[in-house]
Design a protein around this motif. Sequence first.
Motif, PDB file in Angstrom:
ATOM      1  N   PRO A   1      -9.439   6.081  -8.783  1.00  0.00           N
ATOM      2  CA  PRO A   1      -8.648   7.093  -8.062  1.00  0.00           C
ATOM      3  C   PRO A   1      -8.908   8.502  -8.597  1.00  0.00           C
ATOM      4  O   PRO A   1      -8.922   9.468  -7.833  1.00  0.00           O
ATOM      5  CB  PRO A   1      -7.209   6.636  -8.305  1.00  0.00           C
ATOM      6  CG  PRO A   1      -7.315   5.144  -8.427  1.00  0.00           C
ATOM      7  CD  PRO A   1      -8.603   4.923  -9.185  1.00  0.00           C
ATOM      8  N   ALA A   2      -9.159   8.639  -9.903  1.00  0.00           N
ATOM      9  CA  ALA A   2      -9.425   9.980 -10.475  1.00  0.00           C
ATOM     10  C   ALA A   2     -10.722  10.553  -9.911  1.00  0.00           C
ATOM     11  O   ALA A   2     -10.807  11.746  -9.596  1.00  0.00           O
ATOM     12  CB  ALA A   2      -9.505   9.887 -12.003  1.00  0.00           C
TER      13      ALA A   2
ATOM     14  N   VAL B   1     -13.403  14.407  -6.207  1.00  0.00           N
ATOM     15  CA  VAL B   1     -14.400  14.699  -5.159  1.00  0.00           C
ATOM     16  C   VAL B   1     -13.714  15.268  -3.917  1.00  0.00           C
ATOM     17  O   VAL B   1     -14.142  16.281  -3.353  1.00  0.00           O
ATOM     18  CB  VAL B   1     -15.210  13.429  -4.817  1.00  0.00           C
ATOM     19  CG1 VAL B   1     -16.062  13.653  -3.573  1.00  0.00           C
ATOM     20  CG2 VAL B   1     -16.084  13.016  -5.994  1.00  0.00           C
ATOM     21  N   SER B   2     -12.632  14.624  -3.496  1.00  0.00           N
ATOM     22  CA  SER B   2     -11.954  15.091  -2.281  1.00  0.00           C
ATOM     23  C   SER B   2     -11.356  16.485  -2.492  1.00  0.00           C
ATOM     24  O   SER B   2     -11.457  17.344  -1.613  1.00  0.00           O
ATOM     25  CB  SER B   2     -10.875  14.092  -1.846  1.00  0.00           C
ATOM     26  OG  SER B   2     -11.481  12.918  -1.337  1.00  0.00           O
ATOM     27  N   ASN B   3     -10.789  16.718  -3.661  1.00  0.00           N
ATOM     28  CA  ASN B   3     -10.234  18.053  -3.928  1.00  0.00           C
ATOM     29  C   ASN B   3     -11.321  19.128  -3.963  1.00  0.00           C
ATOM     30  O   ASN B   3     -11.054  20.298  -3.679  1.00  0.00           O
ATOM     31  CB  ASN B   3      -9.476  18.064  -5.263  1.00  0.00           C
ATOM     32  CG  ASN B   3      -8.147  17.326  -5.151  1.00  0.00           C
ATOM     33  OD1 ASN B   3      -7.597  17.182  -4.053  1.00  0.00           O
ATOM     34  ND2 ASN B   3      -7.636  16.833  -6.269  1.00  0.00           N
ATOM     35  N   ALA B   4     -12.552  18.707  -4.295  1.00  0.00           N
ATOM     36  CA  ALA B   4     -13.669  19.670  -4.348  1.00  0.00           C
ATOM     37  C   ALA B   4     -14.308  19.868  -2.974  1.00  0.00           C
ATOM     38  O   ALA B   4     -15.293  20.593  -2.852  1.00  0.00           O
ATOM     39  CB  ALA B   4     -14.706  19.198  -5.362  1.00  0.00           C
ATOM     40  N   GLY B   5     -13.783  19.184  -1.944  1.00  0.00           N
ATOM     41  CA  GLY B   5     -14.265  19.420  -0.581  1.00  0.00           C
ATOM     42  C   GLY B   5     -15.211  18.372  -0.041  1.00  0.00           C
ATOM     43  O   GLY B   5     -15.667  18.460   1.101  1.00  0.00           O
ATOM     44  N   GLY B   6     -15.556  17.344  -0.866  1.00  0.00           N
ATOM     45  CA  GLY B   6     -16.369  16.226  -0.371  1.00  0.00           C
ATOM     46  C   GLY B   6     -15.454  15.105   0.104  1.00  0.00           C
ATOM     47  O   GLY B   6     -14.239  15.305   0.238  1.00  0.00           O
TER      48      GLY B   6
ATOM     49  N   ASP C   1      -2.174   5.791  -6.061  1.00  0.00           N
ATOM     50  CA  ASP C   1      -2.800   6.625  -7.099  1.00  0.00           C
ATOM     51  C   ASP C   1      -3.684   7.710  -6.477  1.00  0.00           C
ATOM     52  O   ASP C   1      -3.708   8.842  -6.946  1.00  0.00           O
ATOM     53  CB  ASP C   1      -3.643   5.761  -8.050  1.00  0.00           C
ATOM     54  CG  ASP C   1      -2.764   4.935  -8.979  1.00  0.00           C
ATOM     55  OD1 ASP C   1      -1.548   5.199  -9.049  1.00  0.00           O
ATOM     56  OD2 ASP C   1      -3.290   4.010  -9.631  1.00  0.00           O
ATOM     57  N   ILE C   2      -4.424   7.336  -5.440  1.00  0.00           N
ATOM     58  CA  ILE C   2      -5.290   8.345  -4.807  1.00  0.00           C
ATOM     59  C   ILE C   2      -4.434   9.424  -4.142  1.00  0.00           C
ATOM     60  O   ILE C   2      -4.709  10.617  -4.261  1.00  0.00           O
ATOM     61  CB  ILE C   2      -6.248   7.708  -3.772  1.00  0.00           C
ATOM     62  CG1 ILE C   2      -7.226   6.756  -4.467  1.00  0.00           C
ATOM     63  CG2 ILE C   2      -7.017   8.792  -3.009  1.00  0.00           C
ATOM     64  CD1 ILE C   2      -8.148   6.002  -3.532  1.00  0.00           C
ATOM     65  N   ARG C   3      -3.378   8.990  -3.464  1.00  0.00           N
ATOM     66  CA  ARG C   3      -2.539   9.982  -2.764  1.00  0.00           C
ATOM     67  C   ARG C   3      -1.825  10.907  -3.759  1.00  0.00           C
ATOM     68  O   ARG C   3      -1.487  12.035  -3.424  1.00  0.00           O
ATOM     69  CB  ARG C   3      -1.561   9.280  -1.820  1.00  0.00           C
ATOM     70  CG  ARG C   3      -2.278   8.709  -0.583  1.00  0.00           C
ATOM     71  CD  ARG C   3      -1.312   8.108   0.409  1.00  0.00           C
ATOM     72  NE  ARG C   3      -1.966   7.337   1.450  1.00  0.00           N
ATOM     73  CZ  ARG C   3      -2.426   7.827   2.618  1.00  0.00           C
ATOM     74  NH1 ARG C   3      -2.297   9.102   2.882  1.00  0.00           N
ATOM     75  NH2 ARG C   3      -3.005   7.034   3.496  1.00  0.00           N
ATOM     76  N   LYS C   4      -1.629  10.405  -5.000  1.00  0.00           N
ATOM     77  CA  LYS C   4      -1.066  11.286  -6.039  1.00  0.00           C
ATOM     78  C   LYS C   4      -2.126  12.298  -6.489  1.00  0.00           C
ATOM     79  O   LYS C   4      -1.823  13.426  -6.858  1.00  0.00           O
ATOM     80  CB  LYS C   4      -0.622  10.444  -7.254  1.00  0.00           C
ATOM     81  CG  LYS C   4       0.891  10.277  -7.353  1.00  0.00           C
ATOM     82  CD  LYS C   4       1.257   9.483  -8.594  1.00  0.00           C
ATOM     83  CE  LYS C   4       1.728   8.087  -8.185  1.00  0.00           C
ATOM     84  NZ  LYS C   4       1.568   7.074  -9.223  1.00  0.00           N
ATOM     85  N   ALA C   5      -3.404  11.851  -6.477  1.00  0.00           N
ATOM     86  CA  ALA C   5      -4.494  12.699  -6.997  1.00  0.00           C
ATOM     87  C   ALA C   5      -4.966  13.741  -5.987  1.00  0.00           C
ATOM     88  O   ALA C   5      -5.538  14.762  -6.368  1.00  0.00           O
ATOM     89  CB  ALA C   5      -5.668  11.823  -7.439  1.00  0.00           C
ATOM     90  N   THR C   6      -4.784  13.484  -4.686  1.00  0.00           N
ATOM     91  CA  THR C   6      -5.272  14.430  -3.684  1.00  0.00           C
ATOM     92  C   THR C   6      -4.471  14.302  -2.386  1.00  0.00           C
ATOM     93  O   THR C   6      -3.996  13.209  -2.062  1.00  0.00           O
ATOM     94  CB  THR C   6      -6.780  14.191  -3.366  1.00  0.00           C
ATOM     95  OG1 THR C   6      -7.226  15.188  -2.447  1.00  0.00           O
ATOM     96  CG2 THR C   6      -7.049  12.813  -2.769  1.00  0.00           C
ATOM     97  N   ASN C   7      -4.367  15.419  -1.673  1.00  0.00           N
ATOM     98  CA  ASN C   7      -3.816  15.317  -0.320  1.00  0.00           C
ATOM     99  C   ASN C   7      -4.908  15.569   0.722  1.00  0.00           C
ATOM    100  O   ASN C   7      -4.622  15.816   1.881  1.00  0.00           O
ATOM    101  CB  ASN C   7      -2.603  16.238  -0.121  1.00  0.00           C
ATOM    102  CG  ASN C   7      -2.926  17.671  -0.473  1.00  0.00           C
ATOM    103  OD1 ASN C   7      -4.100  18.018  -0.585  1.00  0.00           O
ATOM    104  ND2 ASN C   7      -1.906  18.494  -0.652  1.00  0.00           N
ATOM    105  N   ARG C   8      -6.175  15.497   0.278  1.00  0.00           N
ATOM    106  CA  ARG C   8      -7.313  15.644   1.179  1.00  0.00           C
ATOM    107  C   ARG C   8      -7.760  14.255   1.663  1.00  0.00           C
ATOM    108  O   ARG C   8      -7.385  13.244   1.078  1.00  0.00           O
ATOM    109  CB  ARG C   8      -8.494  16.320   0.451  1.00  0.00           C
ATOM    110  CG  ARG C   8      -8.184  17.649  -0.237  1.00  0.00           C
ATOM    111  CD  ARG C   8      -7.906  18.786   0.738  1.00  0.00           C
ATOM    112  NE  ARG C   8      -8.919  18.947   1.761  1.00  0.00           N
ATOM    113  CZ  ARG C   8      -9.938  19.797   1.700  1.00  0.00           C
ATOM    114  NH1 ARG C   8     -10.106  20.564   0.639  1.00  0.00           N
ATOM    115  NH2 ARG C   8     -10.795  19.899   2.701  1.00  0.00           N
TER     116      ARG C   8
END
Length: 355
Positions: A28-29, A34-39, A59-66
């Motif tokens: 998830p990290a 990657v998603s937060n960086a735009g990929g 865990d992923i949804r905690k790490a990014t909303n992208r």
Amino acid sequence: MWPKTDLLDLLGIDHPIVQAPMAGSTTPALVGAVSNAGGLGSLGCARQTPDGLRAINADIRKATNRPFNLNFFAHEEPNLDPAAAEEMRERLAPYYKELGIGEVPQATVPYAGFDDAILETMLDLRPPVISFHFGLPDDAAVQALKEAGVILIASATTVAEAKLLESSGMDAIIAQGYEAGGHRGTFAGPMETGTVSTFPLVPQVVDAVDVPVIAAGGIADGRGIAAALALGASGVQMGTAFLTCPEASVHAVWQKQILEGQAEDTMVTALSSGRPARLVRNRLYNELADLEHDAPPFPVHYSLVAPLRTAGGSQDTPDFQAMYAGQAMAMNRAMPAAELIETLVAETRDVLSKL
Ligand SMILES: Cc1cc2nc3c(=O)[nH]c(=O)nc-3n(C[C@H](O)[C@H](O)[C@H](O)COP(=O)(O)O)c2cc1C
């Protein structure tokens, strides 16, 4: 700066770079970074239970909303024939002895494919994107996921597979060349048909389908991304390049083999799981090479070698691990995933501007 925006629009991302789902190695990290960086961050979910999937999704949804991608193997249920696995068990026994890990286990089916329980879980969790490897689940499952609003992607290793995936409703298609690390996605013909390289495969798939094509296999830097875009791809999927990010879950010995290896150090073998996959050549696969066509079917063979792989890892030896990696592994850079995305985007911009 991107020549095509169809994939960016479809997925809602900034850069046409999909970090490949890699079961066991993606976290998830990593997906969040990657998603937060735009990929598009992706997590390989093969071998996960519904409860495991719920935890991963949270865990992923905690790490990014992208947007992010959950990936599944869509293999057929294998035929379990314990008697047919006896020769393989005998050949594996000396390695078990050498590592001091007891008897070779009896062959089992260690995990299911994309079954009803997984489908129900996905319909409940509704990840933004789901991708499939080894073909697709049945039409009803595909339809249900589409109706739930999930964007669907799948891997093709031939033009025929790409057309099949498009007619089955896939929103984008990954063209996986033979250079790629990990398992071959081949599903609609004999494995030998799935050996076309990225360079000839991508433009032929682009010509054959109307949905966005994502090039995969042997892409390691901005030059590879620019080349894939020149071949008509709308984006790339890169796996090996992310194995040396600190957010990935990859044994230090495996990372060292990648960083210090050469392109010719990989091989394709069915001996890690029962299905051909590209990995770093090592002692186990060299010594078992004569059994290449005698491995029990995927994933039954995995049940025979899994303890060996784990013990090899615990004993810090490359001899028994399955160190999946593609032919571009020697170009890997060890850096955090967000920095890697930023570097890849800058390199691609630079290459495109100089052409
Ligand atoms: C360690 C590793 C594990 C992989 N596991 C999966 C997986 O679980 N699901 C999947 O669709 N593809 C998997 N792949 C294949 C990738 O999706 C992709 O096709 C490949 O990484 C592209 O080639 P490259 O490694 O040269 O970038 C894996 C690849 C690697 C290297």
